[in-house]
Design an enzyme around this catalytic site. Sequence first.
Site, PDB file in Angstrom:
ATOM      1  N   GLU A  23       0.845  -1.187   0.000  1.00 20.67           N
ATOM      2  CA  GLU A  23       0.000   0.000   0.000  1.00 20.67           C
ATOM      3  C   GLU A  23       0.884   1.243   0.000  1.00 20.67           C
ATOM      4  O   GLU A  23       1.893   1.298   0.703  1.00 20.67           O
ATOM      5  CB  GLU A  23      -0.935   0.025   1.223  1.00 20.67           C
ATOM      6  CG  GLU A  23      -2.106  -0.928   1.092  1.00 20.67           C
ATOM      7  CD  GLU A  23      -3.262  -0.599   2.047  1.00 20.67           C
ATOM      8  OE1 GLU A  23      -3.244   0.452   2.715  1.00 20.67           O
ATOM      9  OE2 GLU A  23      -4.198  -1.416   2.105  1.00 20.67           O
ATOM     10  N   HIS A  77      -4.090   6.991   0.307  1.00 23.90           N
ATOM     11  CA  HIS A  77      -3.441   5.686   0.316  1.00 23.90           C
ATOM     12  C   HIS A  77      -4.045   4.811  -0.775  1.00 23.90           C
ATOM     13  O   HIS A  77      -5.040   5.184  -1.406  1.00 23.90           O
ATOM     14  CB  HIS A  77      -3.480   5.015   1.696  1.00 23.90           C
ATOM     15  CG  HIS A  77      -4.798   4.441   2.105  1.00 23.90           C
ATOM     16  ND1 HIS A  77      -5.859   5.215   2.489  1.00 23.90           N
ATOM     17  CD2 HIS A  77      -5.220   3.152   2.211  1.00 23.90           C
ATOM     18  CE1 HIS A  77      -6.879   4.426   2.819  1.00 23.90           C
ATOM     19  NE2 HIS A  77      -6.524   3.171   2.653  1.00 23.90           N
ATOM     20  N   HIS A  79      -5.312   0.903  -2.268  1.00 21.97           N
ATOM     21  CA  HIS A  79      -5.773  -0.464  -2.034  1.00 21.97           C
ATOM     22  C   HIS A  79      -5.300  -1.272  -3.230  1.00 21.97           C
ATOM     23  O   HIS A  79      -5.648  -0.935  -4.359  1.00 21.97           O
ATOM     24  CB  HIS A  79      -7.297  -0.520  -1.931  1.00 21.97           C
ATOM     25  CG  HIS A  79      -7.823  -0.001  -0.628  1.00 21.97           C
ATOM     26  ND1 HIS A  79      -9.164   0.132  -0.367  1.00 21.97           N
ATOM     27  CD2 HIS A  79      -7.184   0.404   0.508  1.00 21.97           C
ATOM     28  CE1 HIS A  79      -9.326   0.599   0.869  1.00 21.97           C
ATOM     29  NE2 HIS A  79      -8.140   0.791   1.410  1.00 21.97           N
ATOM     30  N   ASP A  90      -9.648   1.873   8.031  1.00 15.92           N
ATOM     31  CA  ASP A  90      -9.551   3.252   7.518  1.00 15.92           C
ATOM     32  C   ASP A  90     -10.501   4.173   8.278  1.00 15.92           C
ATOM     33  O   ASP A  90     -10.151   5.308   8.614  1.00 15.92           O
ATOM     34  CB  ASP A  90      -9.904   3.304   6.026  1.00 15.92           C
ATOM     35  CG  ASP A  90      -8.856   2.624   5.162  1.00 15.92           C
ATOM     36  OD1 ASP A  90      -7.701   2.483   5.614  1.00 15.92           O
ATOM     37  OD2 ASP A  90      -9.208   2.235   4.036  1.00 15.92           O
TER      38      ASP A  90
HETATM   39 ZN   LIG Z   1      -7.492   1.472   3.202  1.00 17.14          ZN
END
Ligand SMILES: [Zn+2]
Length: 132
Positions: A23, A77, A79, A90
């Site tokens: 990630e 961020h 995925h 999250d």
């Molecule tokens: Zn996430």
Amino acid sequence: MIQIPKATHDEMVAHAKGVYPQEACGFLVGKDGLAKYFLPIENMDHSTVTYTMDPRQQLKAFKRISGDGLELLGIFHSHVASAADPSQTDRQMAFYPEVSYLIVSLADMNRPDLKSFRIAGDHVTAEEIRVI
Ligand SMILES: [Zn+2]
């Protein structure tokens, strides 16, 4: 709504692809809902399912942002295998209701899907992204 210049949008996606399959994470910086630049931050977890931003890089980023007279607009961020929707983690880790949470899904590497959300407690609201 959050407005992101095409070049900045492409930088975020390129960073996410660059650290794939881990990630990616970073800060989207700007003012009044208009992004000016993206600051990638190292994911200390080096994980495919979680991220923790390097605190020293965060501190450096905040100094630069305030030095530039700008604001933290978004926490970004990626995925790598799931949709661009906030996970339970999250949501639990979203402590800033005034900041956008941007997630890019690389589940289909050829069609990265970037979404933005406002998160306040259990309340998640999708936010429109305009790439300009
Ligand atoms: Zn996430």
